[in-house]
Design a protein around this motif. Structure first.
Motif, PDB file in Angstrom:
ATOM      1  N   PHE A   1       0.825  -1.209   0.000  1.00 26.53           N
ATOM      2  CA  PHE A   1       0.000   0.000   0.000  1.00 26.53           C
ATOM      3  C   PHE A   1       0.860   1.260   0.000  1.00 26.53           C
ATOM      4  CE2 PHE A   1      -3.218  -2.841   2.263  1.00 26.53           C
ATOM      5  CZ  PHE A   1      -3.910  -3.084   1.090  1.00 26.53           C
ATOM      6  N   GLY A   2       2.085   1.154   0.532  1.00 28.22           N
ATOM      7  CA  GLY A   2       2.965   2.313   0.599  1.00 28.22           C
ATOM      8  C   GLY A   2       3.605   2.684  -0.725  1.00 28.22           C
ATOM      9  N   GLY A   3       3.520   1.789  -1.719  1.00 30.57           N
ATOM     10  CA  GLY A   3       4.032   2.105  -3.052  1.00 30.57           C
ATOM     11  C   GLY A   3       5.538   2.110  -3.179  1.00 30.57           C
ATOM     12  N   LYS A   4       6.266   1.470  -2.243  1.00 29.55           N
ATOM     13  CA  LYS A   4       7.721   1.484  -2.291  1.00 29.55           C
ATOM     14  C   LYS A   4       8.323   0.221  -2.908  1.00 29.55           C
ATOM     15  CE  LYS A   4       8.153   5.468  -0.273  1.00 29.55           C
ATOM     16  NZ  LYS A   4       8.668   6.631  -1.025  1.00 29.55           N
ATOM     17  N   LEU A   5       7.487  -0.771  -3.199  1.00 27.73           N
ATOM     18  CA  LEU A   5       7.992  -2.031  -3.741  1.00 27.73           C
ATOM     19  C   LEU A   5       8.516  -1.848  -5.162  1.00 27.73           C
ATOM     20  CD1 LEU A   5       5.454  -4.770  -2.636  1.00 27.73           C
ATOM     21  CD2 LEU A   5       7.919  -4.921  -2.452  1.00 27.73           C
ATOM     22  N   VAL A   6       9.692  -2.385  -5.444  1.00 32.60           N
ATOM     23  CA  VAL A   6      10.211  -2.474  -6.804  1.00 32.60           C
ATOM     24  C   VAL A   6       9.855  -3.881  -7.277  1.00 32.60           C
ATOM     25  CG1 VAL A   6      12.230  -2.258  -8.291  1.00 32.60           C
ATOM     26  CG2 VAL A   6      12.074  -0.895  -6.196  1.00 32.60           C
ATOM     27  N   TRP A   7       8.736  -3.990  -7.950  1.00 37.98           N
ATOM     28  CA  TRP A   7       8.120  -5.290  -8.175  1.00 37.98           C
ATOM     29  C   TRP A   7       8.982  -6.231  -9.009  1.00 37.98           C
ATOM     30  CZ3 TRP A   7       4.187  -7.485  -5.768  1.00 37.98           C
ATOM     31  CH2 TRP A   7       3.317  -6.663  -5.049  1.00 37.98           C
ATOM     32  N   GLY A   8       9.541  -5.757 -10.093  1.00 44.53           N
ATOM     33  CA  GLY A   8      10.324  -6.640 -10.955  1.00 44.53           C
ATOM     34  C   GLY A   8      11.502  -7.241 -10.232  1.00 44.53           C
ATOM     35  N   THR A   9      12.265  -6.399  -9.559  1.00 47.30           N
ATOM     36  CA  THR A   9      13.417  -6.863  -8.787  1.00 47.30           C
ATOM     37  C   THR A   9      12.973  -7.788  -7.668  1.00 47.30           C
ATOM     38  OG1 THR A   9      14.577  -4.786  -9.266  1.00 47.30           O
ATOM     39  CG2 THR A   9      15.403  -6.110  -7.431  1.00 47.30           C
ATOM     40  N   GLY A  10      11.886  -7.418  -7.001  1.00 45.91           N
ATOM     41  CA  GLY A  10      11.395  -8.230  -5.891  1.00 45.91           C
ATOM     42  C   GLY A  10      10.936  -9.608  -6.333  1.00 45.91           C
ATOM     43  N   VAL A  11      10.268  -9.703  -7.473  1.00 46.38           N
ATOM     44  CA  VAL A  11       9.783 -10.993  -7.955  1.00 46.38           C
ATOM     45  C   VAL A  11      10.941 -11.895  -8.354  1.00 46.38           C
ATOM     46  CG1 VAL A  11       8.515 -12.126  -9.823  1.00 46.38           C
ATOM     47  CG2 VAL A  11       7.511 -10.161  -8.651  1.00 46.38           C
ATOM     48  N   VAL A  12      11.958 -11.318  -8.994  1.00 45.50           N
ATOM     49  CA  VAL A  12      13.144 -12.115  -9.352  1.00 45.50           C
ATOM     50  C   VAL A  12      13.814 -12.664  -8.091  1.00 45.50           C
ATOM     51  CG1 VAL A  12      15.482 -11.991 -10.304  1.00 45.50           C
ATOM     52  CG2 VAL A  12      13.570 -10.963 -11.544  1.00 45.50           C
ATOM     53  N   MET A  13      13.943 -11.829  -7.079  1.00 45.13           N
ATOM     54  CA  MET A  13      14.538 -12.293  -5.825  1.00 45.13           C
ATOM     55  C   MET A  13      13.621 -13.291  -5.119  1.00 45.13           C
ATOM     56  SD  MET A  13      16.366  -8.895  -4.262  1.00 45.13           S
ATOM     57  CE  MET A  13      17.275  -9.855  -3.038  1.00 45.13           C
ATOM     58  N   LEU A  14      12.299 -13.105  -5.238  1.00 49.12           N
ATOM     59  CA  LEU A  14      11.362 -14.057  -4.650  1.00 49.12           C
ATOM     60  C   LEU A  14      11.570 -15.457  -5.229  1.00 49.12           C
ATOM     61  CD1 LEU A  14       7.593 -13.519  -3.991  1.00 49.12           C
ATOM     62  CD2 LEU A  14       8.326 -15.496  -5.298  1.00 49.12           C
ATOM     63  N   LEU A  15      11.794 -15.526  -6.540  1.00 55.19           N
ATOM     64  CA  LEU A  15      12.033 -16.826  -7.170  1.00 55.19           C
ATOM     65  C   LEU A  15      13.318 -17.457  -6.639  1.00 55.19           C
ATOM     66  CD1 LEU A  15      11.071 -15.969 -10.866  1.00 55.19           C
ATOM     67  CD2 LEU A  15       9.722 -17.249  -9.192  1.00 55.19           C
ATOM     68  N   GLY A  16      14.357 -16.630  -6.479  1.00 56.41           N
ATOM     69  CA  GLY A  16      15.592 -17.141  -5.908  1.00 56.41           C
ATOM     70  C   GLY A  16      15.397 -17.603  -4.475  1.00 56.41           C
ATOM     71  N   ALA A  17      14.642 -16.820  -3.709  1.00 56.05           N
ATOM     72  CA  ALA A  17      14.393 -17.178  -2.308  1.00 56.05           C
ATOM     73  C   ALA A  17      13.596 -18.475  -2.212  1.00 56.05           C
ATOM     74  CB  ALA A  17      13.632 -16.044  -1.607  1.00 56.05           C
ATOM     75  N   PHE A  18      12.668 -18.671  -3.126  1.00 57.11           N
ATOM     76  CA  PHE A  18      11.868 -19.898  -3.128  1.00 57.11           C
ATOM     77  C   PHE A  18      12.766 -21.126  -3.284  1.00 57.11           C
ATOM     78  CE2 PHE A  18       8.963 -23.123  -4.552  1.00 57.11           C
ATOM     79  CZ  PHE A  18       7.762 -22.815  -3.935  1.00 57.11           C
ATOM     80  N   ILE A  19      13.747 -21.020  -4.182  1.00 59.55           N
ATOM     81  CA  ILE A  19      14.679 -22.130  -4.424  1.00 59.55           C
ATOM     82  C   ILE A  19      15.571 -22.364  -3.205  1.00 59.55           C
ATOM     83  CG2 ILE A  19      16.633 -22.901  -5.828  1.00 59.55           C
ATOM     84  CD1 ILE A  19      15.378 -21.251  -8.147  1.00 59.55           C
ATOM     85  N   GLY A  20      16.168 -21.281  -2.693  1.00 55.40           N
ATOM     86  CA  GLY A  20      17.086 -21.407  -1.565  1.00 55.40           C
ATOM     87  C   GLY A  20      16.416 -21.932  -0.314  1.00 55.40           C
ATOM     88  N   ALA A  21      15.202 -21.471  -0.048  1.00 49.98           N
ATOM     89  CA  ALA A  21      14.493 -21.910   1.148  1.00 49.98           C
ATOM     90  C   ALA A  21      14.125 -23.387   1.060  1.00 49.98           C
ATOM     91  CB  ALA A  21      13.228 -21.074   1.352  1.00 49.98           C
ATOM     92  N   ARG A  22      13.765 -23.859  -0.127  1.00 55.17           N
ATOM     93  CA  ARG A  22      13.438 -25.270  -0.277  1.00 55.17           C
ATOM     94  C   ARG A  22      14.664 -26.142   0.011  1.00 55.17           C
ATOM     95  NH1 ARG A  22       9.393 -28.094  -2.805  1.00 55.17           N
ATOM     96  NH2 ARG A  22       8.205 -26.327  -1.978  1.00 55.17           N
TER      97      ARG A  22
END
Length: 265
Positions: free
Chosen positions: A199-220
């Motif tokens: 809601f605050g509008g500070k998310l950098v969505w593209g960068t965040g989604v790419v890192m989310l995919l990396g985090a998904f792999i690492g956490a598994r």
């Protein structure tokens, strides 16, 4: 806002940083030690870095939680009250931090993390096997869920360690079981905080989604080791991460004074 504000090369580096950070975070917490400085170094503002880091943290904690639930290490039905109180606590903490400064907590936190590291280091049998519950039901949900969730929304560093410690000391869980349950609550508080960052509008969505995919792999990958290696892996990781986080937080708060002191000496 631009979806990507970093170059493709830096984006690739952030992807692999997210894998490593989520791997560590799923075992002992503290992944933000790698991701937040990396985002700041990539050119994001502090507000953008914190918001984008929360998005990738949700990906990592969700991945680990999903693995633990599917493997039967966590029964979500039994954790409904804990999850609800954690969510409410995190919302409260996130709302409060927008109105006051966290300077006092920033000074106290390194001491708390050192205490956690020493506790696990000096009590080698802590969390070795399941023990009798000290708190359960509403009492544990308020303390281990609501209070730690509030802290995670308010400030955050070391929240995974606090969740795990609560499950070990208050619920009597062994260390592997505590880590699995801690990740579910960590995902809950991460998700609650993420809603407000969105809601605050500070998310950098593209960068965040790419890192989310990396985090998904690492956490598994990390979650698999938690169940296969258990205490032999988690204990030294918790001690190490607690020490590193304490050192970083102390340096962030007092680094300038230490440099001045050494220069004067």
């Amino acid at each position: 806002m631009d979806l990507f504000i970093v170059s493709p090369l830096i984006l690739g580096v952030l992807f692999f940083v997210a894998i490593l950070a989520a791997f560590i975070d799923s075992i002992a917490g503290g992944g933000g030690l790698l991701t937040v400085p990396s985002l700041l170094a990539a050119g994001l503002s502090p507000a953008q870095a914190l918001a984008t880091n929360k998005l990738q943290s949700v990906g990592g904690s969700f991945s680990a939680s999903l693995y633990f639930v599917r493997r039967g290490a966590v029964n979500l039905r039994d954790q409904r009250l804990n999850i609800a109180m954690t969510f409410l606590g995190a919302v409260g903490g996130t709302l409060l931090i927008q109105h006051i400064q966290a300077d006092i907590l920033r000074q106290i936190l390194p001491l708390l993390l050192i205490a956690i590291g020493l506790w696990f280091l000096l009590m080698p049998r802590l969390g070795e096997v399941d023990r009798e519950h000290r708190l359960q039901g509403v009492a544990f949900a308020l303390v281990g869920g609501g209070c730690v969730g509030f802290y995670d929304g308010f400030f955050g560093p070391g929240a995974g360690s606090f969740y795990a410690l609560a499950f070990v000391t208050l619920c009597g869980f062994n260390l592997a079981k505590a880590t699995a349950h801690a990740k579910v609550l960590n995902f809950t508080s991460n998700f609650a905080s993420l809603l407000f960052f969105m809601f605050g509008g500070k998310l950098v969505w593209g960068t965040g989604v790419v890192m989310l995919l990396g985090a998904f792999i690492g956490a598994r990958l990390g979650a698999r080791l938690v169940l296969s290696r258990g205490q032999r892996l988690i204990r030294p990781m918790v001690v190490t991460v607690s020490a590193v986080m304490s050192a970083k937080l102390l340096w962030d708060s007092h680094g300038a004074e230490l440099l001045a002191w050494f220069a004067a000496g």
